[in-house]
Enzyme design. Structure first.
Site, PDB file in Angstrom:
ATOM      1  N   SER A  99       0.809  -1.206   0.000  1.00 46.54           N
ATOM      2  CA  SER A  99       0.000   0.000   0.000  1.00 46.54           C
ATOM      3  C   SER A  99       0.852   1.269   0.000  1.00 46.54           C
ATOM      4  O   SER A  99       0.699   2.131  -0.865  1.00 46.54           O
ATOM      5  CB  SER A  99      -0.927  -0.003   1.229  1.00 46.54           C
ATOM      6  N   HIS A 102       3.288   1.565  -3.150  1.00 45.68           N
ATOM      7  CA  HIS A 102       2.543   1.974  -4.338  1.00 45.68           C
ATOM      8  C   HIS A 102       2.300   3.479  -4.334  1.00 45.68           C
ATOM      9  O   HIS A 102       2.644   4.188  -5.287  1.00 45.68           O
ATOM     10  CB  HIS A 102       1.212   1.213  -4.370  1.00 45.68           C
ATOM     11  N   GLY A 103       1.711   4.008  -3.246  1.00 47.55           N
ATOM     12  CA  GLY A 103       1.365   5.418  -3.183  1.00 47.55           C
ATOM     13  C   GLY A 103       2.576   6.329  -3.177  1.00 47.55           C
ATOM     14  O   GLY A 103       2.670   7.289  -3.954  1.00 47.55           O
ATOM     15  N   SER A 158       6.459  -4.921   4.719  1.00 49.45           N
ATOM     16  CA  SER A 158       5.643  -5.052   5.923  1.00 49.45           C
ATOM     17  C   SER A 158       6.561  -5.211   7.134  1.00 49.45           C
ATOM     18  O   SER A 158       7.744  -5.559   7.002  1.00 49.45           O
ATOM     19  CB  SER A 158       4.729  -6.269   5.812  1.00 49.45           C
ATOM     20  N   ALA A 160       6.648  -7.444   9.466  1.00 52.31           N
ATOM     21  CA  ALA A 160       7.159  -8.811   9.589  1.00 52.31           C
ATOM     22  C   ALA A 160       8.225  -9.092   8.537  1.00 52.31           C
ATOM     23  O   ALA A 160       9.257  -9.708   8.829  1.00 52.31           O
ATOM     24  CB  ALA A 160       6.013  -9.810   9.464  1.00 52.31           C
ATOM     25  N   ALA A 161       8.003  -8.630   7.314  1.00 51.83           N
ATOM     26  CA  ALA A 161       8.970  -8.861   6.243  1.00 51.83           C
ATOM     27  C   ALA A 161      10.267  -8.107   6.487  1.00 51.83           C
ATOM     28  O   ALA A 161      11.356  -8.590   6.138  1.00 51.83           O
ATOM     29  CB  ALA A 161       8.365  -8.459   4.902  1.00 51.83           C
ATOM     30  N   HIS A 183       7.486   3.711   9.279  1.00 45.61           N
ATOM     31  CA  HIS A 183       6.932   3.206  10.536  1.00 45.61           C
ATOM     32  C   HIS A 183       8.115   2.949  11.458  1.00 45.61           C
ATOM     33  O   HIS A 183       9.143   2.408  11.031  1.00 45.61           O
ATOM     34  CB  HIS A 183       6.169   1.906  10.267  1.00 45.61           C
ATOM     35  N   GLU A 271      -4.626   2.337  15.760  1.00 45.97           N
ATOM     36  CA  GLU A 271      -5.215   1.309  14.901  1.00 45.97           C
ATOM     37  C   GLU A 271      -6.040   0.309  15.699  1.00 45.97           C
ATOM     38  O   GLU A 271      -7.102  -0.124  15.259  1.00 45.97           O
ATOM     39  CB  GLU A 271      -4.100   0.572  14.152  1.00 45.97           C
ATOM     40  N   SER A 329     -30.340  17.603  16.790  1.00 44.13           N
ATOM     41  CA  SER A 329     -31.503  18.077  17.538  1.00 44.13           C
ATOM     42  C   SER A 329     -31.158  18.293  19.006  1.00 44.13           C
ATOM     43  O   SER A 329     -30.161  17.773  19.517  1.00 44.13           O
ATOM     44  CB  SER A 329     -32.638  17.048  17.433  1.00 44.13           C
TER      45      SER A 329
END
Length: 412
Positions: A99, A102-103, A158, A160-161, A183, A271, A329
């Site tokens: 994700s 890509h961005g 990621s 973990a990776a 991160h 999260e 209201s």
């Protein structure tokens, strides 16, 4: 994360983006943000006298956030020409094409920076990168080759990776390179991940406050996502400057100064809390009580999710909680004001427990164990399918189909 249907929609979105992606053989086509920046620079240069030095708009601000002074950096200090000149001798080696990869990768490429992608050859990420216009042997390489070619190594694998591949990657992070993360997870929890950066490289962080899809969408709209920026290790004396420039390069509009520790603590906490975990739990609990008391699925969903996401939450995003209260209201306001402290008192111990679980590494170890399984994708698909099959979300699909702007999922 998504159900099978949502994953299909995501793949369709990637294919759609790929059709409009910049191909290396084509002339550079910038996003609205990039084109606007180029235009501003051109206009300023044309208006300036030949001997007049360019005057940059300073984008560093000290702002008062509810009584606390914080430093905020903004992209106005990095017009496109300046950004491109700053990185003219650098190659951004983007490792991983999920994700964020890509961005951030597409945004940096559209901003005219020299970007290459490193992923496992012939894997799914390799195929997706090709769809987005990255060319094998030119801008797309196996991970080790990309790192060797790069000067700024953007580790967007990621969590973990990152831990699993570090023994292979670490020797390739040689003196003079810059190590970039989005991160703080791997570095902060080094006792669990075993990711210890070399002592002779700058180590920096740019953490967009949103998914990679949002990073890309806001950039294409000419806007910019908020991001955190931090420095773990400053060897050159220019680590922070480099991090801020990279933040602008990958699509940030404003960058908030933080530390690696605070970024990862707040991220994992959020999260699991109101961003994802808590909100699913609250939605489900309210829905179940309504159903047990005889309300129909459509009524229960409308009063739990639809009104929240389509009517009330956008008001909070626009102008704050009090604005949303004032838009409702008198009866709704009175009930909300009475019950908010009850929910706060009931949930505060849970959030304190959650923060401690993040800080002491419990959440990290759970994540590494689960996400490091060989059956990770299958296990995740099963868990998400269980959520997708809950009555609340099955009812929601029908409710969403009645929206005036509804588009079938396979057309999105």
């Amino acid at each position: 994360m998504a159900s099978i249907a949502a994953r299909s929609a995501s793949q369709a979105l990637r294919r759609s983006v790929a059709k409009s992606a910049v191909r290396p053989a084509q002339s550079a086509k910038y996003s609205l943000l990039a084109r606007a920046a180029v235009n501003r620079v051109s206009i300023a240069q044309a208006a300036a006298a030949p001997s007049a030095p360019a005057v940059q708009t300073r984008g560093v601000k000290t702002l008062d956030f509810a009584g606390t002074k914080e430093t905020v950096f903004e992209r106005s200090d990095w017009p496109l020409a300046k950004l491109q000149d700053y990185f003219k001798n650098d190659t951004l080696a983007l490792i991983g094409y999920g994700s964020q990869g890509h961005g951030q990768g597409l945004n940096a490429r559209d901003n005219g920076l020299n970007v290459i992608v490193g992923v496992r050859k012939d894997g799914e990420s390799w195929r997706q990168a090709i769809e987005d216009g990255w060319v094998p042997g030119e801008t797309l390489f196996p991970i080790e080759e990309a790192i060797n070619r790069g000067t700024i190594i953007m580790n967007l694998l990621s969590d973990a990776a990152q831990s699993q591949t570090w023994p292979t990657i670490a020797p390739l992070i040689t003196k003079g390179k810059t190590l970039y993360f989005s991160h703080g997870f791997s570095v902060v929890y080094k006792d669990d991940t075993h990711v210890v950066p070399p002592k002779d490289v700058d180590v920096i962080l740019v953490a967009p406050k949103g998914s990679g899809r949002t990073v890309r969408t806001l950039f294409k709209e000419g806007r910019g996502i908020n991001a955190s920026v931090a420095v773990w290790q400053d060897v050159t004396g220019k680590a922070q400057e480099k991090a801020i420039a990279l933040g602008v390069g990958v699509g940030a509009g404003y960058l908030y100064e933080t530390t690696f520790e605070k970024e990862v603590y707040s991220d994992l906490y959020g999260e699991r809390g109101v961003l994802m975990g808590a909100i699913q739990g609250l939605f489900l609990a309210q829905y179940q009580v309504l159903r047990k008391n005889g309300h129909t699925p459509s009524e229960a969903f409308n009063e739990t999710v639809e009104e929240a996401t389509q009517s009330l939450y956008p008001l909070i995003g626009q102008k704050g909680m009090d604005y949303m209260y004032n838009a409702c209201s008198t009866t709704a306001r009175r009930g909300a004001l009475d019950w908010a402290p009850v929910f706060e008192k009931a949930n505060l111990p849970i959030f304190e427990q959650l923060y401690e679980s993040v800080r002491n590494g419990t959440e990290t170890r759970k994540s590494l164990e689960y996400n490091g399984r060989k059956t990770y994708r299958e296990d995740l698909a099963r868990e998400l399918a269980e959520i997708d099959n809950q009555e609340i979300w099955r009812a929601g699909k029908v409710v969403r189909s009645l929206r005036p702007d509804y588009k079938p999922e396979n057309d999105s």
